[in-house]
Design a protein around this motif. Structure first.
Motif, PDB file in Angstrom:
ATOM      1  N   TYR A  33       0.808  -1.222   0.000  1.00 57.95           N
ATOM      2  CA  TYR A  33       0.000   0.000   0.000  1.00 57.95           C
ATOM      3  C   TYR A  33       0.844   1.276   0.000  1.00 57.95           C
ATOM      4  O   TYR A  33       0.350   2.343   0.361  1.00 57.95           O
ATOM      5  CB  TYR A  33      -0.933  -0.006   1.211  1.00 57.95           C
ATOM      6  N   SER A  34       2.089   1.183  -0.430  1.00 57.03           N
ATOM      7  CA  SER A  34       2.990   2.345  -0.376  1.00 57.03           C
ATOM      8  C   SER A  34       2.457   3.528  -1.176  1.00 57.03           C
ATOM      9  O   SER A  34       2.680   4.687  -0.791  1.00 57.03           O
ATOM     10  CB  SER A  34       4.377   1.954  -0.887  1.00 57.03           C
ATOM     11  N   SER A  35       1.741   3.248  -2.256  1.00 56.61           N
ATOM     12  CA  SER A  35       1.181   4.330  -3.079  1.00 56.61           C
ATOM     13  C   SER A  35      -0.293   4.578  -2.780  1.00 56.61           C
ATOM     14  O   SER A  35      -0.726   5.730  -2.660  1.00 56.61           O
ATOM     15  CB  SER A  35       1.345   4.004  -4.572  1.00 56.61           C
ATOM     16  N   SER A  36      -1.068   3.515  -2.668  1.00 55.16           N
ATOM     17  CA  SER A  36      -2.517   3.666  -2.519  1.00 55.16           C
ATOM     18  C   SER A  36      -2.941   4.088  -1.113  1.00 55.16           C
ATOM     19  O   SER A  36      -3.969   4.759  -0.939  1.00 55.16           O
ATOM     20  CB  SER A  36      -3.221   2.355  -2.882  1.00 55.16           C
ATOM     21  N   CYS A  37      -2.155   3.711  -0.116  1.00 57.49           N
ATOM     22  CA  CYS A  37      -2.487   4.083   1.268  1.00 57.49           C
ATOM     23  C   CYS A  37      -1.229   3.970   2.110  1.00 57.49           C
ATOM     24  O   CYS A  37      -1.061   3.014   2.891  1.00 57.49           O
ATOM     25  CB  CYS A  37      -3.591   3.179   1.819  1.00 57.49           C
ATOM     26  N   PRO A  38      -0.303   4.930   1.978  1.00 52.85           N
ATOM     27  CA  PRO A  38       1.010   4.819   2.632  1.00 52.85           C
ATOM     28  C   PRO A  38       0.956   4.725   4.159  1.00 52.85           C
ATOM     29  O   PRO A  38       1.914   4.257   4.776  1.00 52.85           O
ATOM     30  CB  PRO A  38       1.743   6.081   2.166  1.00 52.85           C
ATOM     31  N   LYS A  39      -0.141   5.145   4.772  1.00 52.18           N
ATOM     32  CA  LYS A  39      -0.238   5.079   6.230  1.00 52.18           C
ATOM     33  C   LYS A  39      -1.048   3.881   6.718  1.00 52.18           C
ATOM     34  O   LYS A  39      -1.386   3.793   7.898  1.00 52.18           O
ATOM     35  CB  LYS A  39      -0.857   6.374   6.766  1.00 52.18           C
ATOM     36  N   ALA A  40      -1.333   2.948   5.806  1.00 57.33           N
ATOM     37  CA  ALA A  40      -2.173   1.806   6.169  1.00 57.33           C
ATOM     38  C   ALA A  40      -1.581   0.985   7.299  1.00 57.33           C
ATOM     39  O   ALA A  40      -2.245   0.720   8.316  1.00 57.33           O
ATOM     40  CB  ALA A  40      -2.405   0.926   4.939  1.00 57.33           C
ATOM     41  N   GLU A  41      -0.337   0.544   7.142  1.00 56.68           N
ATOM     42  CA  GLU A  41       0.263  -0.315   8.158  1.00 56.68           C
ATOM     43  C   GLU A  41       0.495   0.432   9.466  1.00 56.68           C
ATOM     44  O   GLU A  41       0.393  -0.151  10.548  1.00 56.68           O
ATOM     45  CB  GLU A  41       1.550  -0.945   7.631  1.00 56.68           C
ATOM     46  N   GLU A  42       0.769   1.715   9.374  1.00 54.39           N
ATOM     47  CA  GLU A  42       0.917   2.528  10.588  1.00 54.39           C
ATOM     48  C   GLU A  42      -0.411   2.595  11.336  1.00 54.39           C
ATOM     49  O   GLU A  42      -0.449   2.491  12.571  1.00 54.39           O
ATOM     50  CB  GLU A  42       1.381   3.935  10.225  1.00 54.39           C
ATOM     51  N   ALA A  43      -1.498   2.762  10.591  1.00 54.16           N
ATOM     52  CA  ALA A  43      -2.824   2.820  11.222  1.00 54.16           C
ATOM     53  C   ALA A  43      -3.159   1.490  11.897  1.00 54.16           C
ATOM     54  O   ALA A  43      -3.697   1.461  13.007  1.00 54.16           O
ATOM     55  CB  ALA A  43      -3.886   3.177  10.189  1.00 54.16           C
ATOM     56  N   VAL A  44      -2.839   0.384  11.218  1.00 55.41           N
ATOM     57  CA  VAL A  44      -3.075  -0.939  11.814  1.00 55.41           C
ATOM     58  C   VAL A  44      -2.246  -1.093  13.078  1.00 55.41           C
ATOM     59  O   VAL A  44      -2.746  -1.536  14.117  1.00 55.41           O
ATOM     60  CB  VAL A  44      -2.737  -2.059  10.812  1.00 55.41           C
ATOM     61  N   ARG A  45      -0.982  -0.728  12.991  1.00 59.00           N
ATOM     62  CA  ARG A  45      -0.077  -0.887  14.141  1.00 59.00           C
ATOM     63  C   ARG A  45      -0.542  -0.060  15.330  1.00 59.00           C
ATOM     64  O   ARG A  45      -0.609  -0.557  16.463  1.00 59.00           O
ATOM     65  CB  ARG A  45       1.346  -0.500  13.753  1.00 59.00           C
ATOM     66  N   ASN A  46      -0.880   1.195  15.094  1.00 55.04           N
ATOM     67  CA  ASN A  46      -1.298   2.060  16.208  1.00 55.04           C
ATOM     68  C   ASN A  46      -2.565   1.534  16.878  1.00 55.04           C
ATOM     69  O   ASN A  46      -2.678   1.523  18.113  1.00 55.04           O
ATOM     70  CB  ASN A  46      -1.529   3.486  15.698  1.00 55.04           C
TER      71      ASN A  46
END
Length: 323
Positions: A33-46
């Protein structure tokens, strides 16, 4: 648990090797998701960190959901679907699992950042990885690109999920059917170091006679917690010596003293090959972390939907059609 910078580099290197093997088919990608949603994994992690911080038992629950999802119909979030007209008997009706509300909370956090972009299947995979980070003190790359399935049927569970009374060769066969090795079986079994189970899964080893492969002192303690008429009461997990909410290699040490809950746990020491793996994991916690990481990545590639297959659900408990 804390690990040194050197150990962390070893862990990441070994996990990266598993990642390269897993991406050979090109169906899933690291940093999808680096282009389509770059904060996706950060949101999951938080969101995952917050959930487990508030309730430490949720780490094990999320990892178990991921395991059940992948072993039944592949990693397509079918385990998350609620009952509906098109799914009248979904998988979640067959086995009492926890963590559905947690995954819904994580999905909502991701939707707030990137609506309609990140699948529930990927969110569950990332959350399982991050549960290991919070509960075990180590992390690793997790592939992305899974799509969500449209169906869930509890009948698909039968014959898919390894049973707690299986012998080692049956377990190896069950994992082999999913493209996983005996090493993956032993490494992933370390997840039994945290979480809880029901007495109903343990009492067959206690009554009418104690299983001879069970430590007698431990069996006596279990009988107090799980009397013969205990029904579905809960007991602590295999990590009884330390913290039941910590993911660690303590499980393998407990195998050595025959203080584990399931026959399917203890049977890992009955075969020379898997017994050696058990000992190696007991002796070297960092090597086990790397093996666990690689096995989690490989498990996350079981029968995935990609490309235009399936859909990206708006909510994890229902298909987009709502039927």
């Amino acid at each position: 648990m804390a690990i040194s910078a050197c150990q962390a580099l070893l862990l990441m290197a070994l996990a990266a090797a598993a990642l390269m093997m897993s991406t050979a088919s090109g169906t899933l990608q690291y940093n999808f998701y680096s282009s389509s949603c770059p904060k996706a994994e950060e949101a999951v992690r938080n969101a995952t960190v917050k959930i487990i911080s508030n309730n430490p038992t949720m780490g094990a629950a999320i990892v178990r959901l991921f395991f059940h999802d992948c072993f039944v119909k592949g990693c397509d979030a079918s385990i998350l679907l609620d009952q509906s007209s098109s799914n009248p008997q979904p998988e979640k009706l067959a086995i009492p699992l926890r963590g559905y509300d947690a995954v819904n909370t994580i999905k909502a956090a991701v939707e707030a950042v990137c609506p309609g972009v990140v699948s529930c299947a990927d969110i569950l995979a990332f959350a399982a990885r991050d549960s290991a980070m919070v509960s075990g003190g180590f992390t690793f790359p997790m592939l992305g690109g899974r799509r969500d399935g449209l169906a869930s049927d509890l009948r698909d569970i039968f014959g898919s999920i390894p049973a707690p009374n299986m012998q080692v060769q049956q377990l190896v066969g069950s994992f082999s059917a999913k493209g996983l090795s005996a090493g993956d079986l032993v490494a992933l079994s370390g997840a039994h170091s945290f979480g809880i189970t029901h007495c109903s899964f343990v009492t067959p080893r206690l009554y009418p006679a104690v299983d001879p492969t069970l430590n007698a002192t431990y069996a006596a303690a279990l009988r107090k917690v799980c009397p013969q008429s205990s029904g579905g009461g809960t007991v602590l997990n295999n990590n009884n010596i330390t913290d039941p909410n910590v993911l660690s290699n303590q499980y393998y040490k407990n195998l050595g003293t025959r203080e584990v809950l399931f026959k399917s746990d203890q049977t890992l020491t009955s075969d020379a090959a898997t017994a050696k793996m058990v000992q190696d994991n007991a002796d070297n916690p960092v090597a086990w972390m790397a093996r666990f990481a690689g096995a989690m990545v490989r498990m996350g590639g079981i029968e995935v939907l990609t490309g235009n297959q399936g859909e990206i659900r708006k909510v994890c408990g229902a298909t987009n059609s709502g039927s």
